[in-house]
Every structure is written in C-alpha cells, then in structure tokens.
Scaffold this motif. Structure first.
Motif, PDB file in Angstrom:
ATOM      1  N   THR A  36       3.404   6.507  70.074  1.00 39.00           N
ATOM      2  CA  THR A  36       2.629   7.217  69.612  1.00 39.00           C
ATOM      3  C   THR A  36       3.156   8.666  69.218  1.00 39.00           C
ATOM      4  OG1 THR A  36       1.626   8.316  71.390  1.00 39.00           O
ATOM      5  CG2 THR A  36       0.681   6.071  70.571  1.00 39.00           C
ATOM      6  N   VAL A  37       4.294   9.023  69.658  1.00 41.94           N
ATOM      7  CA  VAL A  37       4.883  10.364  69.442  1.00 41.94           C
ATOM      8  C   VAL A  37       6.317  10.100  69.005  1.00 41.94           C
ATOM      9  CG1 VAL A  37       3.485  11.312  71.286  1.00 41.94           C
ATOM     10  CG2 VAL A  37       5.848  10.548  71.816  1.00 41.94           C
ATOM     11  N   SER A  38       6.926  11.143  68.583  1.00 41.47           N
ATOM     12  CA  SER A  38       8.273  10.978  67.757  1.00 41.47           C
ATOM     13  C   SER A  38       9.299  11.989  68.445  1.00 41.47           C
ATOM     14  CB  SER A  38       8.278  11.181  66.147  1.00 41.47           C
ATOM     15  OG  SER A  38       7.835  12.440  65.829  1.00 41.47           O
ATOM     16  N   LEU A  39       8.709  12.876  69.320  1.00 42.06           N
ATOM     17  CA  LEU A  39       9.422  13.795  70.112  1.00 42.06           C
ATOM     18  C   LEU A  39       9.480  13.571  71.375  1.00 42.06           C
ATOM     19  CD1 LEU A  39       8.392  17.015  67.904  1.00 42.06           C
ATOM     20  CD2 LEU A  39      10.586  15.666  67.503  1.00 42.06           C
ATOM     21  N   GLY A  40      10.810  13.573  72.121  1.00 44.19           N
ATOM     22  CA  GLY A  40      11.061  13.799  73.520  1.00 44.19           C
ATOM     23  C   GLY A  40      12.439  14.259  73.894  1.00 44.19           C
ATOM     24  N   ASN A  56      14.471  13.575  68.662  1.00 49.40           N
ATOM     25  CA  ASN A  56      13.193  12.444  68.125  1.00 49.40           C
ATOM     26  C   ASN A  56      13.640  11.010  68.326  1.00 49.40           C
ATOM     27  OD1 ASN A  56      15.365  12.832  66.250  1.00 49.40           O
ATOM     28  ND2 ASN A  56      13.857  12.494  64.287  1.00 49.40           N
ATOM     29  N   HIS A  57      12.581  10.366  68.346  1.00 49.02           N
ATOM     30  CA  HIS A  57      13.036   8.850  68.749  1.00 49.02           C
ATOM     31  C   HIS A  57      11.867   8.074  68.189  1.00 49.02           C
ATOM     32  CE1 HIS A  57       9.367   9.415  71.618  1.00 49.02           C
ATOM     33  NE2 HIS A  57       9.205   8.219  71.304  1.00 49.02           N
ATOM     34  N   ILE A  65      14.893   4.440  70.598  1.00 50.15           N
ATOM     35  CA  ILE A  65      16.164   4.771  69.780  1.00 50.15           C
ATOM     36  C   ILE A  65      16.095   6.131  69.529  1.00 50.15           C
ATOM     37  CG2 ILE A  65      17.304   4.012  67.469  1.00 50.15           C
ATOM     38  CD1 ILE A  65      16.886   1.630  69.505  1.00 50.15           C
ATOM     39  N   VAL A  66      17.351   6.627  69.800  1.00 46.28           N
ATOM     40  CA  VAL A  66      17.532   8.050  69.533  1.00 46.28           C
ATOM     41  C   VAL A  66      18.877   8.306  68.487  1.00 46.28           C
ATOM     42  CG1 VAL A  66      18.275  10.311  70.551  1.00 46.28           C
ATOM     43  CG2 VAL A  66      16.811   8.715  71.647  1.00 46.28           C
ATOM     44  N   ARG A  67      18.443   9.216  67.698  1.00 43.92           N
ATOM     45  CA  ARG A  67      19.607   9.586  66.531  1.00 43.92           C
ATOM     46  C   ARG A  67      20.870  10.225  67.202  1.00 43.92           C
ATOM     47  NH1 ARG A  67      18.749  10.643  61.040  1.00 43.92           N
ATOM     48  NH2 ARG A  67      20.193  11.945  60.235  1.00 43.92           N
ATOM     49  N   LEU A  68      21.880  10.012  66.648  1.00 43.55           N
ATOM     50  CA  LEU A  68      23.003  10.672  67.213  1.00 43.55           C
ATOM     51  C   LEU A  68      23.915  11.294  65.825  1.00 43.55           C
ATOM     52  CD1 LEU A  68      24.838   8.335  69.793  1.00 43.55           C
ATOM     53  CD2 LEU A  68      23.346  10.349  70.136  1.00 43.55           C
ATOM     54  N   PRO A 129      16.224  13.975  60.914  1.00 46.50           N
ATOM     55  CA  PRO A 129      16.898  14.897  61.595  1.00 46.50           C
ATOM     56  C   PRO A 129      15.920  16.302  61.779  1.00 46.50           C
ATOM     57  CG  PRO A 129      17.959  14.887  59.559  1.00 46.50           C
ATOM     58  CD  PRO A 129      17.037  13.651  59.609  1.00 46.50           C
ATOM     59  N   TRP A 130      16.103  16.982  62.626  1.00 49.79           N
ATOM     60  CA  TRP A 130      15.334  18.186  62.874  1.00 49.79           C
ATOM     61  C   TRP A 130      15.999  19.453  61.783  1.00 49.79           C
ATOM     62  CZ3 TRP A 130      14.223  19.418  68.703  1.00 49.79           C
ATOM     63  CH2 TRP A 130      13.483  18.575  69.058  1.00 49.79           C
ATOM     64  N   VAL A 131      17.361  19.254  61.965  1.00 47.25           N
ATOM     65  CA  VAL A 131      17.990  20.162  60.787  1.00 47.25           C
ATOM     66  C   VAL A 131      18.857  19.377  59.939  1.00 47.25           C
ATOM     67  CG1 VAL A 131      17.859  22.219  62.496  1.00 47.25           C
ATOM     68  CG2 VAL A 131      19.881  20.699  62.314  1.00 47.25           C
ATOM     69  N   GLN A 132      19.057  19.990  58.816  1.00 45.18           N
ATOM     70  CA  GLN A 132      19.973  19.309  57.747  1.00 45.18           C
ATOM     71  C   GLN A 132      21.233  19.063  58.263  1.00 45.18           C
ATOM     72  OE1 GLN A 132      18.230  17.895  55.313  1.00 45.18           O
ATOM     73  NE2 GLN A 132      20.631  16.859  54.498  1.00 45.18           N
TER      74      GLN A 132
END
Length: 170
Positions: A36-40, A56-57, A65-68, A129-132
C-alpha cells in the motif's frame, strides 16, 4: 498471554494523546501493507558497515522490488546470480506524526539482481526515481524470509462503551 497483552501500551498518559496499544501483524497482513506504500528503507552492509538508504519499491507477488542505478551504494551488494543472495532488511511504515498511530513492517531476506529483461522493463515503467537520472538499468528483488510487523492503535477511552454485534438483530 496474547500479543496485545505482551506488548501493553506505548508511552504513558500525555495530554491530548490517547494511550496506544501495539499488536503484531501476521505475515500476510504485513506484506499486504507493504503493497500500500511506495517508500521504504533498505538496510545492508556497505564497506563492512551498516548502511540504510531510503528507496521506492513495488511488490511483485510477495517479493519487494527496488530500483537500482549506476554508482548507487546498493549496487555493491548485488550478489552473483548463482549464489543464495545477500541478506538485507527492508522497512516501511505509516505512522501519524501527531497521534503516533499506524504500522511498521520489517522484512529480512535475500536480495538478488533482477536479470529478466521483461521484468526490468515492467519495473522501469512503474518505479519512478526520486531525482532525474538516466533510465533504470537494474533492479533488486528481495525475497522475504522473516516478516515482522506492528500496528499501533488507540486504546478505547476508560468507561467507553463498546458496541457488540450479536448477529441476531438485537
């Protein structure tokens, strides 16, 4: 002794803040809440020291799943695909800053690099992503092994009546 009785209330009485109770979440509910959330926060070892990174996940079934991206400290923990993976912890929560009510979930499991191109494309379309940065070039899959969760709820006020539903129309 129930989980609720074992944990008791959190904090003593404070003006304007209702007493709270901490209860354990079962595995299914804890993983549902993660969805239910996207941040951890992912906890891992970096240069032989503990490290924590906000990320974010998304949930893919029961996996996190976490972005790299290139140059990120998280890329240093990715194990070769023929190994059991690297042990990490993942935590997410929703706690109201005023009432201190909400939940927290911690997952410990093995992290693996996602290698399937179709999965990577699907995750890249969803994980922003949080930043570009340049396009997402990798992702980390965390397979939950240990899952713990807690919910903080308000205790009913002393003397408050609790409605009961007897199921007989009364």
């Amino acid at each position: 002794m129930t989980d609720e009785a074992a944990y008791g209330t959190v904090d003593g009485p404070r003006e304007g803040v209702a007493p709270r109770r901490m209860t354990r979440l079962d595995r299914t509910e804890a993983l549902r809440l993660l969805g239910t959330v996207s941040l951890g926060r992912v906890v891992f070892t970096h240069d032989a020291l503990p490290a924590v990174r906000p990320v974010n996940h998304l949930m893919d079934g029961r996996d996190i799943i976490v972005r790299l991206h290139d140059g990120a400290a998280l890329t240093s923990i990715v194990a070769p695909t023929d190994t059991a993976g690297v042990v990490v912890a993942y935590e997410a929560d929703v706690i109201d800053p005023d009432t201190h009510l909400g939940w927290s979930v911690v997952v410990t499991g093995y992290a693996h690099r996602v290698t399937d191109d179709r999965d990577l494309a699907r995750y890249a379309a969803t994980l922003r992503p949080w930043v570009q940065r340049a396009a997402m070039n990798a992702a980390l899959r965390i397979r939950p092994d240990l899952v713990t969760g807690l919910r903080l709820t308000a205790e009913p006020a002393a003397g408050a009546e609790v409605a009961e539903d007897f199921g007989d129309g009364s």
